[in-house]
Structures are given as C-alpha cells and as structure tokens.
Scaffold this motif. Structure first.
Motif, short mmCIF file in Angstrom:
data_model
loop_
_atom_site.label_atom_id
_atom_site.label_comp_id
_atom_site.label_asym_id
_atom_site.label_seq_id
_atom_site.Cartn_x
_atom_site.Cartn_y
_atom_site.Cartn_z
N GLY A 160 0.67 -1.24 0.07
CA GLY A 160 -0.06 -0.19 -0.02
C GLY A 160 0.84 1.34 -0.06
O GLY A 160 0.33 2.22 0.00
N LYS A 161 1.88 1.34 0.04
CA LYS A 161 2.94 2.40 0.11
C LYS A 161 3.85 2.58 -1.19
O LYS A 161 4.07 1.68 -1.72
CB LYS A 161 3.84 2.18 1.23
CG LYS A 161 3.67 2.64 2.68
CD LYS A 161 4.75 2.59 3.43
CE LYS A 161 5.94 3.56 3.09
NZ LYS A 161 7.25 3.24 3.70
N ASP A 162 3.97 3.79 -1.68
CA ASP A 162 4.61 4.15 -2.66
C ASP A 162 6.02 3.59 -2.84
O ASP A 162 6.69 3.56 -1.62
CB ASP A 162 4.80 5.53 -3.12
CG ASP A 162 3.41 6.45 -3.40
OD1 ASP A 162 2.70 5.78 -3.88
OD2 ASP A 162 3.21 7.86 -3.22
N VAL A 163 6.47 3.11 -4.09
CA VAL A 163 7.61 2.65 -3.98
C VAL A 163 8.55 3.40 -5.12
O VAL A 163 8.17 3.59 -6.01
CB VAL A 163 7.98 1.03 -4.54
CG1 VAL A 163 9.32 0.60 -4.78
CG2 VAL A 163 7.05 0.24 -3.82
N TYR A 164 9.79 3.79 -4.63
CA TYR A 164 10.81 4.65 -5.47
C TYR A 164 11.71 3.58 -5.89
O TYR A 164 12.37 3.07 -5.36
CB TYR A 164 11.13 5.79 -4.76
CG TYR A 164 10.18 6.65 -4.42
CD1 TYR A 164 9.93 7.90 -5.26
CD2 TYR A 164 9.27 6.69 -3.40
CE1 TYR A 164 8.94 8.64 -5.06
CE2 TYR A 164 8.20 7.50 -3.21
CZ TYR A 164 8.08 8.54 -3.98
OH TYR A 164 7.02 9.53 -3.90
N THR A 165 12.11 3.80 -7.22
CA THR A 165 13.13 2.90 -7.57
C THR A 165 13.99 3.67 -8.67
O THR A 165 13.75 4.87 -8.97
CB THR A 165 12.55 1.78 -8.55
OG1 THR A 165 11.74 2.29 -9.71
CG2 THR A 165 11.80 0.70 -7.88
N VAL A 166 15.34 3.11 -9.02
CA VAL A 166 16.13 3.50 -10.15
C VAL A 166 16.30 2.55 -11.05
O VAL A 166 15.80 1.35 -10.71
CB VAL A 166 17.41 3.93 -9.56
CG1 VAL A 166 17.51 5.10 -8.59
CG2 VAL A 166 18.32 2.81 -8.99
N PRO A 167 16.20 2.97 -12.34
CA PRO A 167 16.73 4.04 -12.80
C PRO A 167 15.71 5.27 -12.87
O PRO A 167 14.64 4.76 -13.01
CB PRO A 167 17.25 3.81 -14.21
CG PRO A 167 16.21 2.96 -14.67
CD PRO A 167 16.01 1.77 -13.40
N VAL A 168 16.27 6.53 -12.69
CA VAL A 168 15.48 7.90 -12.92
C VAL A 168 16.25 8.77 -13.78
O VAL A 168 17.63 8.74 -13.58
CB VAL A 168 15.15 8.29 -11.63
CG1 VAL A 168 14.83 10.12 -11.83
CG2 VAL A 168 13.84 7.76 -10.94
#
Ligand SMILES: N[C@@H](CCC(=O)N[C@@H](CS)C(=O)NCC(=O)O)C(=O)O
Length: 263
Positions: free
Chosen positions: A76-84
């Motif tokens: 239920g939580k946003d996931v931040y990943t790379v690449p960006v």
C-alpha cells in the motif's frame, strides 16, 4: 510517427541517469539490470549522459527530494526505484526504464537511431519486457543473493536485512550455494533462456530479436545478460553465456558493440 528533434546530441547538456553503485571487478560500478536497459538505449542513440550514483538505502529519500514519481506500490506504500532520468535540457524527470527509453526516443529521435520504430511497436516491446521478466523470474533469488557480493561494502548488511524482511526468510535460505534449491533456480533460468532462444529462432536468423533491425527489445535482452555477467560467479556466467549455442555471450557482445561498448 517520427518527431522533429528538439535538441541535438552535439549541443545538449548531458542527461543524468540515477543508478545504484556496485563494486564490480572492472571498477565501473555498473551492475544493475534496470538501469542497463535504458542506458543501452541512451548509448545506442549516442546521447551524452552522466551517471549519478544513489546507494540502495537512499533511493526513496533521494527520489522524493528530486520530485521523481514512484514506480509502484508495496504493501500500500509508494515504491521509489532507479533508474530515474533527469534531463537538464527540458527539466523533465522520468522514472522507470521503459518510460526513460520512450522519453529519449521521442525527445531525441536522431533518426535513424531510434529504438522504437513506431508508436505501435512500443506495445509489443513492453509486452516483451514483461515476458522476459516473467520468464526469468525463477532465477531472481539466485541473482539477488549473488548481487550482494557486488554491493558496496557499507550497504551489504542493509541489503541482506531488507531482503530477509521482504521475503520473510533468512538470507541463507534464499539461494544456498550448492543446494537443491540453487540447482532448481539454475534449471529455471535454463528453461527460460530456452524459451527466449525460441523467440530468436523465429526472427529469420538475424542478429537481433527482430531479425536485422536493432530495437529496444535488444537493449532488454542485453541488460539481462549484462546483469548476469556482472553478478554471477565467473564459472556460472561462463556456463550460462554458452547455453543455446553460445547465444547469450554473443547477444551481450553484439549489444555492447552497437551501443558503443566500453563504460
Ligand atoms: N520497473 C522499474 C523497476 C526498477 C527497479 O526495480 N529498480 C530496483 C533496482 S534494480 C530498485 O530501485 N529497487 C528499489 C526497491 O525495491 O526498493 C524499471 O524498469 O525501472
């Protein structure tokens, strides 16, 4: 549909690609598969870029501060990943390897160096991206365990704890070297690559997924092989790369060559 170039590779400021650093034998730092996918596209298009390293535990805070979009949800939580990708020429920030490849192809078409020939082709290559991920899933935990060995020293412990929490099991249980489970994971990779080899055989014996034409699909297979070559033990990569009549060593070599090789 092709677009008129907005900016030329000779006058533009370098693109910034966020990636996770590793301690790989050649000291380049590169090991991560998802960044490799769109980096190949950027290199194929001969666009200037620089890498900005983000330690694994800092991905979320760094990407939030940058204003990058999350790429999914976990519990239920946003996931931040790379690449960006951060493009100083346009101020645009793009999350997700596929979206980055689409972005650079649209904004910097540099015909004929497109990685998508048409808008319509994107749907099929996206499906190919997902299919490759699903096909090779059975080997993911093996790669995960090997990836620890190329993590920078300060992050290794965090990396272990993070995976233990996410998988709900002890690190030693994920892919124990020499175990039956490891054998199954290796067999799963072999079966997956047999399937992918079958896809290539349909392409008229050309060098690429689509026969004679290079596309983002080749960046994807190249990125998987790049990842395996970086994280697997030397003897395991030597074995895997020779499966299917040496196809995988050749794919990696060909993609590196056409994407202007050395890092
Ligand atoms: N769909 C994304 C996936 C990217 C991804 O999963 N990246 C990993 C590193 S290879 C990551 O940043 N993981 C952070 C996390 O799982 O918290 C893409 O293709 O860019």
């Amino acid at each position: 549909m092709k677009y008129a170039p907005l900016l030329s590779p000779t006058t533009m400021q370098p693109l910034v690609l966020y990636d996770i650093p590793g301690e790989v034998p050649d000291k380049s730092g590169y090991w991560s598969p998802n960044a490799a996918k769109c980096r190949y596209a950027i290199r194929y298009k001969r666009l200037p870029y620089e890498t900005r390293w983000v330690a694994f535990p800092d991905i979320e805070s760094t990407m939030r501060a940058l204003g990058a979009s999350p790429t999914g949800k976990r519990n239920g939580k946003d996931v931040y990943t790379v690449p960006v990708l951060q493009d100083p020429n346009t101020g645009v920030i793009v999350s997700d390897s596929f979206a980055i490849a689409e972005y650079v192809d649209r904004v910097y078409p540099t015909i004929p160096d497109s990685v998508f020939e048409s808008e319509g082709e994107k749907a099929l290559i996206k499906a190919f991206d997902d299919a490759l991920g699903m096909a090779t899933r059975g080997a993911l935990r093996w790669m995960m365990v090997c990836a620890k060995e190329v993590m920078v020293e300060e992050v290794k412990e965090w990396f272990v704890t993070m995976h233990e929490e996410r998988l709900g099991m002890k690190w030693e249980e994920i892919s124990p070297a020499g175990s039956e489970l490891r054998r199954e994971q290796k067999d799963a990779l072999k079966a997956a690559l047999d399937v992918v080899d079958g896809w290539y055989r349909r392409s008229g014996n050309g060098k690429w997924v689509q026969g004679d034409r290079f596309s983002y699909a080749d960046c994807l297979v190249g990125a998987y092989m790049f990842w395996y070559s970086r994280v697997l033990a030397k003897e395991d990569w030597e074995e895997v790369s020779e499966w299917n009549r040496g196809r995988w060593a050749k794919v990696l070599k060909d993609v590196e060559e056409v994407c202007d090789g050395s890092y």
